[in-house]
Write a protein that holds these residues in place. Sequence first.
Motif, PDB file in Angstrom:
ATOM      1  N   MET A   1     -54.424 -86.492  34.244  1.00  0.00           N
ATOM      2  CA  MET A   1     -55.009 -87.807  34.483  1.00  0.00           C
ATOM      3  C   MET A   1     -56.515 -87.687  34.511  1.00  0.00           C
ATOM      4  SD  MET A   1     -54.221 -88.090  38.542  1.00  0.00           S
ATOM      5  CE  MET A   1     -54.500 -86.706  39.627  1.00  0.00           C
TER       6      MET A   1
ATOM      7  N   SER B   1     -61.131 -86.054  42.390  1.00  0.00           N
ATOM      8  CA  SER B   1     -60.737 -84.672  42.099  1.00  0.00           C
ATOM      9  C   SER B   1     -61.094 -83.760  43.256  1.00  0.00           C
ATOM     10  CB  SER B   1     -61.383 -84.193  40.805  1.00  0.00           C
ATOM     11  OG  SER B   1     -62.758 -84.272  40.890  1.00  0.00           O
TER      12      SER B   1
ATOM     13  N   LEU C   1     -52.845 -75.274  38.981  1.00  0.00           N
ATOM     14  CA  LEU C   1     -53.586 -76.509  38.720  1.00  0.00           C
ATOM     15  C   LEU C   1     -54.915 -76.149  38.081  1.00  0.00           C
ATOM     16  CD1 LEU C   1     -53.264 -78.738  41.913  1.00  0.00           C
ATOM     17  CD2 LEU C   1     -52.359 -79.228  39.641  1.00  0.00           C
TER      18      LEU C   1
ATOM     19  N   TRP D   1     -60.887 -83.622  34.242  1.00  0.00           N
ATOM     20  CA  TRP D   1     -59.435 -83.623  34.356  1.00  0.00           C
ATOM     21  C   TRP D   1     -58.983 -82.673  35.458  1.00  0.00           C
ATOM     22  CZ3 TRP D   1     -56.408 -86.929  31.809  1.00  0.00           C
ATOM     23  CH2 TRP D   1     -56.869 -87.472  30.616  1.00  0.00           C
TER      24      TRP D   1
ATOM     25  N   TYR E   1     -55.016 -81.153  36.062  1.00  0.00           N
ATOM     26  CA  TYR E   1     -53.659 -81.290  35.535  1.00  0.00           C
ATOM     27  C   TYR E   1     -52.829 -80.051  35.870  1.00  0.00           C
ATOM     28  CZ  TYR E   1     -54.574 -78.079  31.654  1.00  0.00           C
ATOM     29  OH  TYR E   1     -54.849 -76.963  30.909  1.00  0.00           O
ATOM     30  N   PRO E   2     -51.516 -80.200  35.899  1.00  0.00           N
ATOM     31  CA  PRO E   2     -50.642 -79.054  36.199  1.00  0.00           C
ATOM     32  C   PRO E   2     -50.476 -78.173  34.961  1.00  0.00           C
ATOM     33  CG  PRO E   2     -49.329 -81.020  35.871  1.00  0.00           C
ATOM     34  CD  PRO E   2     -50.750 -81.448  35.717  1.00  0.00           C
TER      35      PRO E   2
ATOM     36  N   GLU F   1     -44.496 -83.493  29.675  1.00  0.00           N
ATOM     37  CA  GLU F   1     -45.909 -83.825  29.480  1.00  0.00           C
ATOM     38  C   GLU F   1     -46.465 -84.698  30.606  1.00  0.00           C
ATOM     39  OE1 GLU F   1     -48.208 -82.834  27.008  1.00  0.00           O
ATOM     40  OE2 GLU F   1     -46.647 -81.332  26.812  1.00  0.00           O
ATOM     41  N   ALA F   2     -45.677 -84.925  31.634  1.00  0.00           N
ATOM     42  CA  ALA F   2     -46.160 -85.752  32.739  1.00  0.00           C
ATOM     43  C   ALA F   2     -47.365 -85.107  33.395  1.00  0.00           C
ATOM     44  CB  ALA F   2     -45.036 -85.933  33.760  1.00  0.00           C
ATOM     45  N   GLY F   3     -48.399 -85.876  33.585  1.00  0.00           N
ATOM     46  CA  GLY F   3     -49.595 -85.390  34.265  1.00  0.00           C
ATOM     47  C   GLY F   3     -50.542 -84.604  33.392  1.00  0.00           C
ATOM     48  N   MET F   4     -50.215 -84.443  32.110  1.00  0.00           N
ATOM     49  CA  MET F   4     -51.080 -83.656  31.231  1.00  0.00           C
ATOM     50  C   MET F   4     -52.187 -84.542  30.648  1.00  0.00           C
ATOM     51  SD  MET F   4     -49.549 -80.855  31.665  1.00  0.00           S
ATOM     52  CE  MET F   4     -49.951 -79.590  30.466  1.00  0.00           C
TER      53      MET F   4
ATOM     54  N   GLN G   1     -54.608 -86.745  28.403  1.00  0.00           N
ATOM     55  CA  GLN G   1     -54.275 -87.725  27.377  1.00  0.00           C
ATOM     56  C   GLN G   1     -55.504 -88.014  26.517  1.00  0.00           C
ATOM     57  OE1 GLN G   1     -53.037 -91.014  29.756  1.00  0.00           O
ATOM     58  NE2 GLN G   1     -51.076 -90.080  30.303  1.00  0.00           N
TER      59      GLN G   1
END
Lengths: 224, 630
Positions: free
Chosen positions: B1, B8, B84, B141, B143-144, B240-243, B245
């Motif tokens: 995100m 952050s 992370l 960003w 992201y995991p 791909e959740a949280g990756m 974009q």
Amino acid sequence: MPSFRQLVRQRFALLMLLATVGCGSKEHDDIPDGLLSAIANAGSATTAWEGPYGNRTGDVIAEHCFDGWQDPSAAQFDSESMSEICLSDFYDPTGNTSRILHISTSAGWCASCGTEYQGTASRPSLSARWQQRRAQGFAVLGTLFQDNNENPATPADASIWTELYNVDFPFAVDPSFQLGLYADESVQPFNMLIDTTTMTIITQLEGDNPEVLWSAVDQALTPN
Amino acid sequence: MPVSPLRSCRVLLAVTSCFVSASAGAQDEWSAEVSTSSTLTVRGDNRNTRPSGVASLADDDFSVAHNRIDTQLARGEWRAGLQLDGAWYPSSPSPERIALELLQIENGGQLPANYSDADATYFLQQYQRAGDETSNRFRNWVYPAKYYARYSSRHFDVRAGDFYAQFGRGLVLSVRKRDALAGDTSLRGLKSTGRFRAGDWRFALTGLAGSGNPLRIDTASGRHLGTDSSVTPGWLTLTEAGMPQPVGNEFVPRPQASYAPDQLIGAQAEAGAKNLRLGLHGVRLVRFRCDGSDDCTDSFGGSIARAARSINNGSVSVDLPHVGERTSLYGEFAVQSMAHDNGVSLETGHAAYLSANIDLDPVNIDIEAKSYRRFYPLRANIDTGQAREFIGVQYSTPPTTEPVWNDTQFESFNTCVTGGRARIDVSLSRKVLSFLRLARYNTWAETVANESCITVDENLNRVWDIAVGSEVTSDKGRSRQVGRIGTRLDYTDRQMETADGYVSQLSYTEVYVRYDFVRWLGRGFSLQTQGWHRRRHQRLGGPAEPWMQGFTQTALTLAPYGTVAIGIEYDQNPQFPDRYYNASLRYNLDSASSLSLFVGQRQGGLRCIAGICRVFPPFEGVRLNASLRF
């Protein structure tokens, strides 16, 4: 009492975290008023086809104009006889004359670009590929944007390039690298196919991949 | 995100506090480990600016704080982990500044007093290019990057989430970390292995399925890979959740994904007895397919492997660890088939790889040989037009048989090649070893694009690579001197003509010296000097004349506290700056934690590890890193 090492370790971790997520602002340089006026006064060129324009596959390409030749060979590769070549020269909404435009960008330092033009024993030259397909509405526009030393290409460089590879299809020099909007200079040769009835980008290929490129060309030229 | 700096900050602090607390308050049966790696990099002008070179200015004058928090939890046979990654850019070049600077260069070094129509046109062209170039760079960003849960027992191992894998020698599948190239590709899905015995034989069966998961942020350029719902149908929505974009800006109102996750499914069966191990390996890669919507692009790349809809790799391997008392042998034979949608037809490719070791004390001989025809690495479906820095992401690594640092296998050298290398070590005494490296290759895909691998002389490059050297150890192994001198000769069978009319068969030649001297000084001190000095000549695709390139670095280490080093690099290739100076300092807080500082310049160019290469921009600036383990 924590040791010096432990203190450094704890404090530094915190500092780095704060630095990672702290405050900051992006730089935005102002455009000089004189330049803004020049941009406003220059107006905008009318384009024969409608936008919105973009630079990815599926987008409609914007107009670009260059100095070049319609047929370098016929002009004896004389840089003095260059004239303006625009993408609109290839625009043909009826598809009667032109259906697919192949734009190929090159640089003097790019060995693969030369191979694409020259061909090999097992691979036709770019000119031969064009000649084989031109009756089907296939057009080619070659461009040269840098010389051997990564300096902007000059008309003289274009003369040498076209004479070396005996180019007989439209060719232009692109010293400001307008076509860099579509691919970075590091991924040359860059080949792009445009549907000239709509000026839509249908394929973009970085690097010299003849099997993929010419299959895409032939597929695009095949009537639906 | 996409995240604001403040958000952050909260996320990272919360996550860190949480994990550190977990570690401190852990119960006996739980163990937790948290490590962080934080790097603050401030880049200045790296001196690669070119007229109309948008990219050459976009890599100047930016700063990035990159933070990686890795947590591992374990209890008995269970393990779980989360990594992370976050990047924040305090400063970055704006399109306005890039376009203005290019206009300045275009006008001889200063902006004109009065702007002409040509100036306005030029500025707008470069402004648009710069806006496009920076549209997927310098975005904040978190992201995991990696996560997993694993159950592991003596007979069974199952892992969900991210995992690394290699089948055989990497011909069929190899996903792993490659720190030197800032790469870390895993598969995100499910992997399980079962092991059992039957008499003298041991068996292992492995199955895996997942989607490719390369690191999404390239800290060297600030570029990120973006995926969105248009390329992540079905279960890819989950992986791909949280990756990161794709994010638009005023120049790119319709941003597109630069990566369409590839789906891989594979299986491996291994059987081993005392003197024999057999393996059967298979992988199928399937690209994302468009659903026909207008904003959908399903094949990003132009290379024949990247353009393939699906690729099947399969191989058999035989490992004979003890042939007699002094010899070991390994052989693997692989086949590859690709399917394309756009009419490309490619014959089935194949690859044969052999390695042998013969111990004839005091002589030891290692031989590696290969013969590949139309055998391609499994390239990730990355839009190299949008994200060229990720061009090297791949899921298999056919062995090169060359040293891992070799960077002179140009273009598609390794896809249509026959050859091998012998390494002969002679122990002259317990402390002195001399060696000879001799390699010979025929490749048909180095100076011509030859996807079908047509092995005619017109396409042929003949390559010799020879090196001799010695290794001397002393001070109970604490001092070591390794040096080698070598040459590489690469000639085509045909006459090649350059754009300036030069005709030659010379493709590439090099003479080099490499050394690594470590001298123990006593009381924990040691002095190390490393270097690589090359005289290179690449007539086609390189500068017209031979050029010198190299580096030397000298480091003083005080064990176990740290190291201070200075380095000098040089490159006479007229396309690059000629001198680079740098200094670095490393302070070890303990065996697992350290602080390091690098100040100065470092040359860019092609960097290769085990045949995977990428081009790095030159570096000029400061880099501060803290790697801590709690």
